[in-house]
Design an enzyme around this catalytic site. Structure first.
Site, PDB file in Angstrom:
ATOM      1  N   LYS A 174       0.864  -1.186   0.000  1.00  0.00           N
ATOM      2  CA  LYS A 174       0.000   0.000   0.000  1.00  0.00           C
ATOM      3  C   LYS A 174       0.890   1.221   0.000  1.00  0.00           C
ATOM      4  O   LYS A 174       2.004   1.197   0.526  1.00  0.00           O
ATOM      5  CB  LYS A 174      -0.907   0.017   1.235  1.00  0.00           C
ATOM      6  CG  LYS A 174      -2.161   0.848   1.059  1.00  0.00           C
ATOM      7  CD  LYS A 174      -3.212   0.112   0.276  1.00  0.00           C
ATOM      8  CE  LYS A 174      -4.442   0.957   0.045  1.00  0.00           C
ATOM      9  NZ  LYS A 174      -5.538   0.167  -0.525  1.00  0.00           N
ATOM     10  N   SER A 189      -8.282  -5.749 -11.223  1.00  0.00           N
ATOM     11  CA  SER A 189      -6.933  -5.201 -11.419  1.00  0.00           C
ATOM     12  C   SER A 189      -6.007  -6.300 -11.927  1.00  0.00           C
ATOM     13  O   SER A 189      -5.188  -6.083 -12.824  1.00  0.00           O
ATOM     14  CB  SER A 189      -6.365  -4.666 -10.102  1.00  0.00           C
ATOM     15  OG  SER A 189      -6.717  -3.320  -9.938  1.00  0.00           O
TER      16      SER A 189
HETATM   17  P1  NAD Z   1     -13.998   7.536  -3.099  1.00  0.00           P
HETATM   18  O1  NAD Z   1     -13.056   8.619  -2.772  1.00  0.00           O
HETATM   19  O2  NAD Z   1     -14.378   7.298  -4.511  1.00  0.00           O
HETATM   20  O3  NAD Z   1     -15.371   7.707  -2.280  1.00  0.00           O
HETATM   21  C1  NAD Z   1     -15.392   7.871  -0.905  1.00  0.00           C
HETATM   22  C2  NAD Z   1     -16.812   8.231  -0.506  1.00  0.00           C
HETATM   23  O4  NAD Z   1     -16.880   8.332   0.898  1.00  0.00           O
HETATM   24  C3  NAD Z   1     -17.284   9.587  -1.063  1.00  0.00           C
HETATM   25  O5  NAD Z   1     -18.636   9.484  -1.459  1.00  0.00           O
HETATM   26  C4  NAD Z   1     -17.166  10.497   0.159  1.00  0.00           C
HETATM   27  O6  NAD Z   1     -18.046  11.589   0.111  1.00  0.00           O
HETATM   28  C5  NAD Z   1     -17.565   9.526   1.243  1.00  0.00           C
HETATM   29  N1  NAD Z   1     -17.193  10.002   2.568  1.00  0.00           N
HETATM   30  C6  NAD Z   1     -16.056  10.616   2.953  1.00  0.00           C
HETATM   31  N2  NAD Z   1     -16.137  10.986   4.236  1.00  0.00           N
HETATM   32  C7  NAD Z   1     -17.356  10.583   4.664  1.00  0.00           C
HETATM   33  C8  NAD Z   1     -18.039  10.693   5.888  1.00  0.00           C
HETATM   34  N3  NAD Z   1     -17.476  11.280   6.949  1.00  0.00           N
HETATM   35  N4  NAD Z   1     -19.297  10.167   5.969  1.00  0.00           N
HETATM   36  C9  NAD Z   1     -19.873   9.590   4.904  1.00  0.00           C
HETATM   37  N5  NAD Z   1     -19.281   9.465   3.723  1.00  0.00           N
HETATM   38  C10 NAD Z   1     -18.033   9.955   3.602  1.00  0.00           C
HETATM   39  O7  NAD Z   1     -13.347   6.215  -2.441  1.00  0.00           O
HETATM   40  P2  NAD Z   1     -13.638   4.710  -2.823  1.00  0.00           P
HETATM   41  O8  NAD Z   1     -12.660   4.280  -3.860  1.00  0.00           O
HETATM   42  O9  NAD Z   1     -15.108   4.523  -3.050  1.00  0.00           O
HETATM   43  O10 NAD Z   1     -13.188   3.994  -1.469  1.00  0.00           O
HETATM   44  C11 NAD Z   1     -14.052   3.884  -0.362  1.00  0.00           C
HETATM   45  C12 NAD Z   1     -13.504   2.794   0.558  1.00  0.00           C
HETATM   46  O11 NAD Z   1     -13.415   1.576  -0.170  1.00  0.00           O
HETATM   47  C13 NAD Z   1     -12.093   3.037   1.109  1.00  0.00           C
HETATM   48  O12 NAD Z   1     -12.008   2.450   2.388  1.00  0.00           O
HETATM   49  C14 NAD Z   1     -11.195   2.262   0.145  1.00  0.00           C
HETATM   50  O13 NAD Z   1      -9.968   1.896   0.728  1.00  0.00           O
HETATM   51  C15 NAD Z   1     -12.087   1.066  -0.099  1.00  0.00           C
HETATM   52  N6  NAD Z   1     -11.776   0.329  -1.324  1.00  0.00           N
HETATM   53  C16 NAD Z   1     -11.815   0.923  -2.546  1.00  0.00           C
HETATM   54  C17 NAD Z   1     -11.565   0.161  -3.685  1.00  0.00           C
HETATM   55  C18 NAD Z   1     -11.672   0.742  -5.057  1.00  0.00           C
HETATM   56  O14 NAD Z   1     -11.503  -0.020  -6.037  1.00  0.00           O
HETATM   57  N7  NAD Z   1     -11.966   2.021  -5.227  1.00  0.00           N
HETATM   58  C19 NAD Z   1     -11.215  -1.188  -3.562  1.00  0.00           C
HETATM   59  C20 NAD Z   1     -11.190  -1.762  -2.286  1.00  0.00           C
HETATM   60  C21 NAD Z   1     -11.479  -0.988  -1.174  1.00  0.00           C
END
Ligand code: NAD
Length: 439
Positions: free
Chosen positions: A129, A373
């Protein structure tokens, strides 16, 4: 509603009434929380002390200082991190996060999760990471490009298509991955699309990658509902986070007939007991700067109310550590699908276990992203690209297989799905460590 239904599946009884204790000590560090769970799983499974010790220590930790010229002509130095937790099962894989709270401990924890997540998903990868302490929302596109390229050059000996392969995470997207490939290509004098995944389609990206994590959440939800003898059409759901994971998950769950009663992001939380029109919400967000604030498809409620809403399924898909001990006591959902990484604290886990809430853990539930991926990397290496249907079909089969392994290990060791997932991973990593031998 689910709460009033009798769960007939006998396996559920085993899992929810006679489980081995998974209680862990209190801790402040996120990495310690991962290790605490590793230790619990190692004990229940009977992992040797040698293998446990190897997994408690990340293989490589790099911290870099990144001087970047800002638009105002002033130089700013950013902190960048990359941790390779393990390469036992293959090149390390893991995203890059841009956020102000990125730190050594967080990156270390997330890298270990990637080792276990890749193993659960049956991928030939280890875990890593990375991240940069910055606020991408306050930076211009030019500043972000310079920062991303500076980070790539600083880590050009760590990254590599056969050594360590990054991907997008919170605060990054295909745009940053395209910059990363460009900088890496310049340093290494060639064309290396497989140095990262999550690239834009047309620049080596895979069809289906964008929605893959949300798709995996959907497949995991359906698999869990099947174990509970529940029909998607009778089920209600709340989704926290409306970014990449949350918005695709909400859309795909909605398409399966699940009623999405609550959605929320960092600007607003919406409740509609008759079900939110997800298509309308997606259109609204697209036209309003990617935020839900102002969406009128339901009543606005407090952010914390989403987690304890009166729904059957809860999908945390935003932040880590949101399901705390306090929140866990008030959770009404009987199924939690962890779209986010680390949304549930170990203390909350114990309460949810007592309440017989089934938690499909992050290292299984959000593995759809890294699975596609991997498909992207395979396509890059082959120079041959698959249609979206093929990507989705392979993804669904892979997720279902991973779900079954985790479920079966949970049953076999009379433990939760989380510890079942760790055991699934430990079995594979242990095999790799023992087969390779050591110095
Ligand atoms: P992103 O940045 O696209 O979206 C994050 C979302 O969370 C946004 O809608 C944001 O407004 C919301 N958010 C932020 N603070 C908040 C709060 N206090 N209350 C409510 N909502 C809030 O990120 P993502 O890629 O969707 O990732 C979200 C989670 O999923 C993370 O933990 C990330 O590590 C995990 N994740 C993502 C992926 C991926 O492929 N994108 C894969 C595995 C895990």
């Amino acid at each position: 509603m689910f709460r009033s239904l009798k769960i007939k599946e006998p396996n559920i009884e085993i899992m929810t009434t006679k489980t081995n204790s998974t209680t862990v000590e209190n801790h402040d560090s996120m990495f310690d929380a991962v290790i605490a769970r590793l230790d619990v799983a190692a004990k229940i499974y009977g992992l040797s002390d040698d293998v446990t010790t190897i997994l408690r220590n990340p293989q490589k930790q790099v911290k870099v200082s990144l001087p970047v010229m800002m638009d105002d002509g002033k130089l700013q130095v950013f902190e960048g991190f990359r941790t390779v937790h393990s390469t036992v099962l293959g090149p390390s894989k893991g995203g890059i996060r841009y956020a102000m709270d990125v730190c050594d401990d967080e990156v270390k924890a997330l890298s270990a999760w990637m080792t276990f997540k890749c193993a659960v998903a049956n991928l030939p990868y280890g875990g890593a990471k990375g991240g940069i302490k910055c606020d991408p929302r306050k930076m211009s596109i030019g500043e972000l490009e310079r920062l991303t390229k500076a980070y790539t050059v600083a880590l050009a000996d760590v990254f590599g298509p056969t050594t360590d392969i990054p991907a997008p995470d919170m605060g990054t997207s295909g745009r940053e991955m395209a910059w990363l490939v460009e900088a890496y290509n310049k340093v290494h004098r060639g064309n290396f699309p497989g140095v990262t995944t999550g690239k834009p389609v047309g620049l080596g990206g895979s069809l289906g990658r964008d929605a893959a994590t949300g798709r995996g959440v959907m497949v995991a939800t359906l698999a869990a509902l099947k174990k509970m003898n529940l029909n998607a059409k009778d089920v209600t759901c709340a989704v926290q986070g409306f970014g990449n994971v949350g918005s695709h998950a909400a859309r795909l769950l909605h398409e399966q007939g699940i009623k999405i009663c609550a959605i929320g992001d960092h600007t607003a939380t919406i409740w509609n007991e008759n079900g939110i029109d997800i298509k309308a919400a997606l259109n609204y967000v697209k036209e309003n700067g990617n935020v839900l604030k102002g969406f009128t498809g339901g009543d606005e409620i407090k952010a914390a109310e989403l987690l304890t809403a009166n729904v059957d399924v809860l999908v945390p898909a935003a932040l880590q550590n949101v399901i705390t001990e306090e929140i866990a006591h008030h959770i009404k959902a009987k199924l939690i699908i962890e779209g986010a990484n680390g949304p549930t604290t170990p203390e909350a886990d114990a309460i949810l276990q007592d309440k017989k809430v089934i938690v499909v853990p992050d290292i299984l539930a959000n593995g759809g992203g890294v699975t596609v991926s991997y498909f992207e990397w395979v396509q890059n290496n082959a120079g041959y690209y698959w249609p979206e249907d093929e990507v989705n079909a392979k993804h669904d089969a892979s997720m279902n297989l991973a779900f079954e392994s985790v479920w079966n290990n949970g049953q076999q060791y009379k433990t939760t799905m989380r510890i079942g997932a760790y055991i699934t991973a430990l079995k594979k990593v242990e095999l790799g460590i023992k087969a390779r031998g050591n110095f």
